[in-house]
Design a protein around this motif. Sequence first.
Motif, mmCIF file in Angstrom:
data_model
loop_
_atom_site.group_PDB
_atom_site.id
_atom_site.type_symbol
_atom_site.label_atom_id
_atom_site.label_comp_id
_atom_site.label_asym_id
_atom_site.label_seq_id
_atom_site.Cartn_x
_atom_site.Cartn_y
_atom_site.Cartn_z
ATOM 1 N N GLY A 168 -65.715 85.020 37.036
ATOM 2 C CA GLY A 168 -66.919 85.726 37.496
ATOM 3 C C GLY A 168 -67.655 84.998 38.608
ATOM 4 O O GLY A 168 -68.871 85.131 38.735
ATOM 5 N N CYS A 169 -66.922 84.245 39.420
ATOM 6 C CA CYS A 169 -67.570 83.491 40.499
ATOM 7 C C CYS A 169 -67.729 84.375 41.745
ATOM 8 O O CYS A 169 -66.755 84.822 42.338
ATOM 9 C CB CYS A 169 -66.757 82.243 40.843
ATOM 10 S SG CYS A 169 -67.401 81.387 42.300
ATOM 11 N N ALA A 170 -68.978 84.592 42.131
ATOM 12 C CA ALA A 170 -69.280 85.465 43.274
ATOM 13 C C ALA A 170 -68.866 84.819 44.603
ATOM 14 O O ALA A 170 -68.539 85.519 45.561
ATOM 15 C CB ALA A 170 -70.764 85.801 43.305
ATOM 16 N N VAL A 171 -68.873 83.477 44.637
ATOM 17 C CA VAL A 171 -68.478 82.777 45.865
ATOM 18 C C VAL A 171 -66.976 82.965 46.098
ATOM 19 O O VAL A 171 -66.539 83.341 47.194
ATOM 20 C CB VAL A 171 -68.872 81.282 45.800
ATOM 21 C CG1 VAL A 171 -68.258 80.501 46.957
ATOM 22 C CG2 VAL A 171 -70.396 81.121 45.804
ATOM 23 N N LYS A 172 -66.174 82.704 45.043
ATOM 24 C CA LYS A 172 -64.718 82.898 45.144
ATOM 25 C C LYS A 172 -64.393 84.342 45.545
ATOM 26 O O LYS A 172 -63.514 84.593 46.370
ATOM 27 C CB LYS A 172 -64.031 82.568 43.802
ATOM 28 C CG LYS A 172 -63.654 81.117 43.594
ATOM 29 C CD LYS A 172 -62.761 80.533 44.671
ATOM 30 C CE LYS A 172 -61.277 80.739 44.501
ATOM 31 N NZ LYS A 172 -60.609 79.728 43.700
ATOM 32 N N ASN A 215 -74.323 77.290 36.214
ATOM 33 C CA ASN A 215 -73.883 75.959 36.659
ATOM 34 C C ASN A 215 -72.508 76.023 37.353
ATOM 35 O O ASN A 215 -71.797 75.032 37.432
ATOM 36 C CB ASN A 215 -73.856 74.988 35.489
ATOM 37 C CG ASN A 215 -72.879 75.420 34.416
ATOM 38 O OD1 ASN A 215 -72.370 76.547 34.453
ATOM 39 N ND2 ASN A 215 -72.602 74.535 33.469
ATOM 40 N N CYS A 216 -72.186 77.222 37.851
ATOM 41 C CA CYS A 216 -70.882 77.439 38.499
ATOM 42 C C CYS A 216 -70.718 76.508 39.706
ATOM 43 O O CYS A 216 -71.610 76.373 40.517
ATOM 44 C CB CYS A 216 -70.801 78.898 38.953
ATOM 45 S SG CYS A 216 -69.181 79.388 39.583
ATOM 46 N N LEU A 217 -69.558 75.842 39.774
ATOM 47 C CA LEU A 217 -69.275 74.989 40.948
ATOM 48 C C LEU A 217 -68.373 75.723 41.947
ATOM 49 O O LEU A 217 -67.946 75.155 42.937
ATOM 50 C CB LEU A 217 -68.616 73.685 40.515
ATOM 51 C CG LEU A 217 -69.518 72.653 39.833
ATOM 52 C CD1 LEU A 217 -68.703 71.444 39.390
ATOM 53 C CD2 LEU A 217 -70.634 72.212 40.763
ATOM 54 N N HIS A 218 -68.053 76.974 41.617
ATOM 55 C CA HIS A 218 -67.292 77.852 42.519
ATOM 56 C C HIS A 218 -65.894 77.300 42.781
ATOM 57 O O HIS A 218 -65.397 77.369 43.915
ATOM 58 C CB HIS A 218 -68.065 78.087 43.829
ATOM 59 C CG HIS A 218 -69.560 78.129 43.619
ATOM 60 N ND1 HIS A 218 -70.160 79.095 42.850
ATOM 61 C CD2 HIS A 218 -70.548 77.297 44.023
ATOM 62 C CE1 HIS A 218 -71.469 78.859 42.806
ATOM 63 N NE2 HIS A 218 -71.721 77.767 43.501
ATOM 64 N N ILE A 219 -65.296 76.718 41.749
ATOM 65 C CA ILE A 219 -63.938 76.197 41.893
ATOM 66 C C ILE A 219 -62.958 77.263 41.395
ATOM 67 O O ILE A 219 -62.264 77.876 42.209
ATOM 68 C CB ILE A 219 -63.762 74.859 41.156
ATOM 69 C CG1 ILE A 219 -64.785 73.841 41.674
ATOM 70 C CG2 ILE A 219 -62.336 74.330 41.347
ATOM 71 C CD1 ILE A 219 -64.931 72.597 40.833
ATOM 72 N N GLN A 251 -75.201 85.500 41.893
ATOM 73 C CA GLN A 251 -74.406 86.496 41.183
ATOM 74 C C GLN A 251 -73.221 85.901 40.408
ATOM 75 O O GLN A 251 -72.461 86.640 39.787
ATOM 76 C CB GLN A 251 -73.915 87.559 42.171
ATOM 77 C CG GLN A 251 -74.995 88.584 42.497
ATOM 78 C CD GLN A 251 -75.069 88.858 43.985
ATOM 79 O OE1 GLN A 251 -74.056 89.025 44.657
ATOM 80 N NE2 GLN A 251 -76.296 88.888 44.507
ATOM 81 N N CYS A 252 -73.051 84.584 40.457
ATOM 82 C CA CYS A 252 -71.977 83.974 39.663
ATOM 83 C C CYS A 252 -72.305 84.148 38.171
ATOM 84 O O CYS A 252 -73.475 84.129 37.793
ATOM 85 C CB CYS A 252 -71.856 82.481 39.970
ATOM 86 S SG CYS A 252 -71.236 82.133 41.630
ATOM 87 N N ARG A 253 -71.298 84.293 37.344
ATOM 88 C CA ARG A 253 -71.529 84.529 35.921
ATOM 89 C C ARG A 253 -72.261 83.349 35.280
ATOM 90 O O ARG A 253 -73.164 83.526 34.476
ATOM 91 C CB ARG A 253 -70.207 84.794 35.202
ATOM 92 C CG ARG A 253 -70.402 85.171 33.736
ATOM 93 C CD ARG A 253 -69.099 85.530 33.066
ATOM 94 N NE ARG A 253 -68.374 86.580 33.780
ATOM 95 C CZ ARG A 253 -67.081 86.830 33.616
ATOM 96 N NH1 ARG A 253 -66.354 86.106 32.781
ATOM 97 N NH2 ARG A 253 -66.488 87.779 34.314
HETATM 98 ZN ZN LIG Z 1 -69.505 80.529 41.540
#
Ligand SMILES: [Zn+2]
Length: 311
Positions: free
Chosen positions: A280-284, A272-276, A267-269
């Motif tokens: 739109g980062c679903a992990v954060k 290639n999101c590293l969730h930093i 679900q991250c936007r």
């Molecule tokens: Zn993310």
Amino acid sequence: MSELKGLVYKSTGSWYIVKDEAGKLWNARVKGKLKIDEDISSTNPIAVGDVVVCNVEEKEEGIATIKSIAPRNNYIVRVSPHNKNQKHIVASNLDAALVVATIAEPRTSSGFIDRFLITAEAYHIPAIIVINKTDLLQSKHMEQLLHWQQVYTDAGYEVYPIIALQPDTITTLSDRLKGLTTLFSGHSGVGKSTLINQLIPGVSLRTQEVSGWSGKGQHTTTFAEMFDMPDGGKIIDTPGVKEFGLIDFEKEELAQYFPEMRRVMQQCRFNNCLHINEPGCAVKQAVNDESISIDRYASYMTILDTIEKKW
Ligand SMILES: [Zn+2]
Ligand SMILES: Nc1nc2c(ncn2[C@@H]2O[C@H](COP(=O)(O)OP(=O)(O)OP(=O)(O)O)[C@@H](O)[C@H]2O)c(=O)[nH]1
Ligand SMILES: [Mg+2]
């Protein structure tokens, strides 16, 4: 010359104990060139858990030579603490990988547990967390125990708090391991061999006092060795490890090895999101609303940083 097929129960690096299909034990060495399917350039070509074909050399004395290794279903590799470019196969053909952790005498860090879990995830081997020596816990340690139980259960792992010296505390764990081949890992002195002695009455593995002055274990077990459980299943005891060095992988892969992140990262936007701190980062987002533990996220960030440095 007659042949036998067997399972490697012990490896010292120069000779091996192989159990054949009839249950007979053989002393085996490698002679000449070994037939091996995959080359993972490890320091040890043969590991505990390998299925091997041997030539019988001397039947009465039970001496054989290993000719080939059957393809492995899986294996766990760790990076040598002395040489980052060298890999060591800890064991192969596993159903589960169990880490024995302790909050006191000695203390296991959550970073160590997390690196163990990542390794198990990377090799697709289900991981089990055992927290031993809960008899030694004072109240501040009790909080740590409850915290670990919460964090790792939420992440999707099984957590078993036990006292290896008290058989009635290990019955659920014992049932869980029935029929499986399970690798035991953890720092020296956490009680791996003590626990195996309880799970397999009569095996009498050597165990040792944790040395008082350093709080560190003494490395009582020196080689990986497999044991049969009385009601089916196998346990592999390993020497205590100081650090669970991670194998090489790309930083984009890391979040996949955290099951709780794997569940939301689609679900991250950005794919290639590293969730930093990407928008739109679903992990954060999950960390912010506390559905992902801040400790596990901090561990992710620390490990991500070590991967960045390596490249
Ligand atoms: Zn993310
Ligand atoms: N109080 C307490 N002591 C324990 C418990 N489990 C193990 N021990 C003690 O911890 C010490 C170390 O245990 P071992 O089983 O030798 O530890 P190990 O993990 O096999 O260590 P290595 O072989 O060096 O990797 C021994 O003195 C055990 O008696 C427990 O649940 N409570
Ligand atoms: Mg031991």
